[in-house]
Design an enzyme around this catalytic site. Structure first.
Site, PDB file in Angstrom:
ATOM      1  N   HIS A  52       0.825  -1.214   0.000  1.00 10.35           N
ATOM      2  CA  HIS A  52       0.000   0.000   0.000  1.00 10.35           C
ATOM      3  C   HIS A  52       0.863   1.269   0.000  1.00 10.35           C
ATOM      4  O   HIS A  52       2.010   1.254   0.458  1.00 10.35           O
ATOM      5  CB  HIS A  52      -0.917  -0.009   1.225  1.00 10.35           C
ATOM      6  CG  HIS A  52      -0.154   0.014   2.521  1.00 10.35           C
ATOM      7  ND1 HIS A  52       0.352   1.161   3.066  1.00 10.35           N
ATOM      8  CD2 HIS A  52       0.216  -0.995   3.337  1.00 10.35           C
ATOM      9  CE1 HIS A  52       0.991   0.876   4.176  1.00 10.35           C
ATOM     10  NE2 HIS A  52       0.940  -0.430   4.365  1.00 10.35           N
ATOM     11  N   TRP A  57      -0.202   6.740   9.409  1.00 11.74           N
ATOM     12  CA  TRP A  57       0.694   6.343  10.505  1.00 11.74           C
ATOM     13  C   TRP A  57       2.124   6.083  10.025  1.00 11.74           C
ATOM     14  O   TRP A  57       3.061   6.219  10.805  1.00 11.74           O
ATOM     15  CB  TRP A  57       0.126   5.122  11.249  1.00 11.74           C
ATOM     16  CG  TRP A  57      -0.877   5.509  12.295  1.00 11.74           C
ATOM     17  CD1 TRP A  57      -1.540   6.705  12.409  1.00 11.74           C
ATOM     18  CD2 TRP A  57      -1.319   4.700  13.395  1.00 11.74           C
ATOM     19  NE1 TRP A  57      -2.366   6.682  13.497  1.00 11.74           N
ATOM     20  CE2 TRP A  57      -2.267   5.466  14.123  1.00 11.74           C
ATOM     21  CE3 TRP A  57      -1.035   3.398  13.820  1.00 11.74           C
ATOM     22  CZ2 TRP A  57      -2.906   4.969  15.260  1.00 11.74           C
ATOM     23  CZ3 TRP A  57      -1.672   2.901  14.954  1.00 11.74           C
ATOM     24  CH2 TRP A  57      -2.595   3.697  15.664  1.00 11.74           C
ATOM     25  N   ARG A 101      -6.033   0.673   3.922  1.00 13.51           N
ATOM     26  CA  ARG A 101      -4.903   1.240   3.178  1.00 13.51           C
ATOM     27  C   ARG A 101      -4.542   0.387   1.957  1.00 13.51           C
ATOM     28  O   ARG A 101      -4.144   0.916   0.919  1.00 13.51           O
ATOM     29  CB  ARG A 101      -3.692   1.487   4.090  1.00 13.51           C
ATOM     30  CG  ARG A 101      -3.160   0.283   4.874  1.00 13.51           C
ATOM     31  CD  ARG A 101      -2.210   0.782   5.956  1.00 13.51           C
ATOM     32  NE  ARG A 101      -1.482  -0.250   6.690  1.00 13.51           N
ATOM     33  CZ  ARG A 101      -1.930  -0.871   7.769  1.00 13.51           C
ATOM     34  NH1 ARG A 101      -3.150  -0.628   8.218  1.00 13.51           N
ATOM     35  NH2 ARG A 101      -1.163  -1.755   8.399  1.00 13.51           N
ATOM     36  N   GLU A 155      -1.449  -6.862   7.530  1.00 15.46           N
ATOM     37  CA  GLU A 155      -0.122  -6.630   8.098  1.00 15.46           C
ATOM     38  C   GLU A 155       0.045  -7.523   9.326  1.00 15.46           C
ATOM     39  O   GLU A 155      -0.955  -7.921   9.948  1.00 15.46           O
ATOM     40  CB  GLU A 155       0.012  -5.146   8.479  1.00 15.46           C
ATOM     41  CG  GLU A 155       1.354  -4.735   9.054  1.00 15.46           C
ATOM     42  CD  GLU A 155       2.540  -5.147   8.185  1.00 15.46           C
ATOM     43  OE1 GLU A 155       2.829  -6.366   8.105  1.00 15.46           O
ATOM     44  OE2 GLU A 155       3.181  -4.259   7.596  1.00 15.46           O
ATOM     45  N   HIS A 225       0.724  -5.616   2.485  1.00 16.94           N
ATOM     46  CA  HIS A 225       1.514  -4.859   3.469  1.00 16.94           C
ATOM     47  C   HIS A 225       2.977  -5.282   3.489  1.00 16.94           C
ATOM     48  O   HIS A 225       3.319  -6.374   3.023  1.00 16.94           O
ATOM     49  CB  HIS A 225       0.900  -5.084   4.849  1.00 16.94           C
ATOM     50  CG  HIS A 225      -0.543  -4.718   4.879  1.00 16.94           C
ATOM     51  ND1 HIS A 225      -0.990  -3.487   5.281  1.00 16.94           N
ATOM     52  CD2 HIS A 225      -1.650  -5.419   4.484  1.00 16.94           C
ATOM     53  CE1 HIS A 225      -2.307  -3.438   5.155  1.00 16.94           C
ATOM     54  NE2 HIS A 225      -2.729  -4.599   4.671  1.00 16.94           N
TER      55      HIS A 225
HETATM   56  O1  LIG Z   1       4.244  -0.429  11.340  1.00 13.71           O
HETATM   57  C1  LIG Z   1       4.022  -1.424  10.629  1.00 13.71           C
HETATM   58  O2  LIG Z   1       2.928  -2.010  10.598  1.00 13.71           O
HETATM   59  C2  LIG Z   1       5.124  -1.942   9.735  1.00 13.71           C
HETATM   60  C3  LIG Z   1       4.960  -1.477   8.315  1.00 13.71           C
HETATM   61  O3  LIG Z   1       4.837  -0.088   8.228  1.00 13.71           O
HETATM   62  O4  LIG Z   1       6.340  -1.512  10.245  1.00 13.71           O
HETATM   63  P1  LIG Z   1       7.740  -2.254  10.061  1.00 13.71           P
HETATM   64  O5  LIG Z   1       8.367  -1.708   8.822  1.00 13.71           O
HETATM   65  O6  LIG Z   1       8.493  -1.884  11.288  1.00 13.71           O
HETATM   66  O7  LIG Z   1       7.519  -3.733  10.010  1.00 13.71           O
END
Ligand SMILES: O=C(O)[C@@H](CO)OP(=O)(O)O
Length: 292
Positions: A52, A57, A101, A155, A225
């Site tokens: 996405h 955030w 998202r 995610e 994600h």
């Molecule tokens: O915050 C999150 O859900 C993930 C992706 O943005 O973070 P990270 O890159 O630390 O896995």
């Protein structure tokens, strides 16, 4: 959601494509050599993966996980740009996570597609939702693309880190500890999922629901994600748990794979909206795109 329910929904939506394929193959088998060429074309399918666009955030540098936040203004632009890059690649079916998202990204990307088919979200949550969202016009169905959303593509669940600032968390718990939570393969963040746990559900879904569609010749876009896609790419590219640690995905950059004879061939990211840039990836997909 049972596999059968999805297949039923897709089947009803895609009208007679299986029957057409059957007739097509049957006819071709009777005329010999041409069958080989045509079957070869049908056995190849495009798989587009896209993380996405930037979310509100991501912009604030907060751990997001399964919290359902929308795209930022920049994320909206990234999704549209992603759509331009893939505008000439045929798409028959879209899978997204259950999070807005990923869904926004898929929808915005499809506004740029040169076929101008309408993406329609399938509602399979119960019998009534399925019935009330039916499309009856056969011609309308032909100009639509079913969109299937699945929580398994979400995610990874970031546990007690969700909503915390990444920088502040690193200052509080130490950079190494936070890096381990973010990028190790099998160490979960407090009360969250490790990449390995995320892979168990995301890759299982990919194998059970998405691979059969590719096998039947459907061109698929998958909008998901950072971590659910890292686990799927680990499966597609046969990465080891060491190799996947250093795999980082940018927001809104589509990646193209060709599924051919049961294998996934990575083609990188389509370079731009130009015909030459996109069609350079495969001659067979060019034929498919022109046929439609
Ligand atoms: O915050 C999150 O859900 C993930 C992706 O943005 O973070 P990270 O890159 O630390 O896995």
């Amino acid at each position: 959601m049972a596999a059968g329910v999805y297949n039923q929904a897709i089947g009803a939506f895609q009208s007679n494509s299986h029957i057409n394929n059957f007739n097509h193959q049957h006819k071709l088998n009777n005329i010999g050599r041409l069958a080989v060429t045509k079957d070869f074309i049908r056995n190849e399918a495009a798989l587009i993966l896209v993380r996405h666009g930037e979310s509100l955030w991501n912009e604030k540098n907060l751990f997001t996980g399964c919290v359902d936040v929308p795209l930022s203004k920049k994320g909206i632009d990234e999704a549209i740009e992603a759509g331009k890059r893939i505008s000439s690649i045929p798409v028959d079916l879209i899978f997204t996570s259950a999070l807005i998202r990923a869904q926004m990204t898929a929808m915005l990307a499809m506004t740029q597609h040169r076929r101008m088919k309408v993406p329609i979200i399938m509602h399979n949550e119960n019998e009534q939702a399925r019935e009330w969202s039916q499309v009856f016009g056969e011609d309308t169905k032909k100009h639509s693309i079913p969109v299937i959303s699945a929580w398994q593509l979400n995610e990874r669940m970031y546990g007690e880190l969700q909503g915390l600032n990444k920088q502040e968390t690193a200052e509080r718990y130490g950079k190494e500890q936070v890096h381990e939570w973010r990028r190790s393969y099998n160490i979960p963040p407090p009360n969250g999922e490790s990449l390995e746990m995320c892979a168990q559900r995301a890759v299982a879904y990919f194998r059970e629901q998405i691979e059969p569609q590719l096998l039947s010749g459907k061109n698929v876009m998958l909008s998901a994600h950072g971590n659910s896609l890292r686990s799927i790419i680990m499966y597609l590219d046969k990465l080891t748990s060491r190799e996947v640690i250093s795999l980082e995905l940018s927001t809104g950059i589509p990646m193209l794979y060709i599924f051919k004879e049961g294998r996934f061939i990575r083609r990188g990211s389509p370079t731009g909206p130009t015909e030459a840039g996109v069609y350079a990836y495969t001659r067979n997909l060019l034929s498919v795109a022109l046929e439609r």
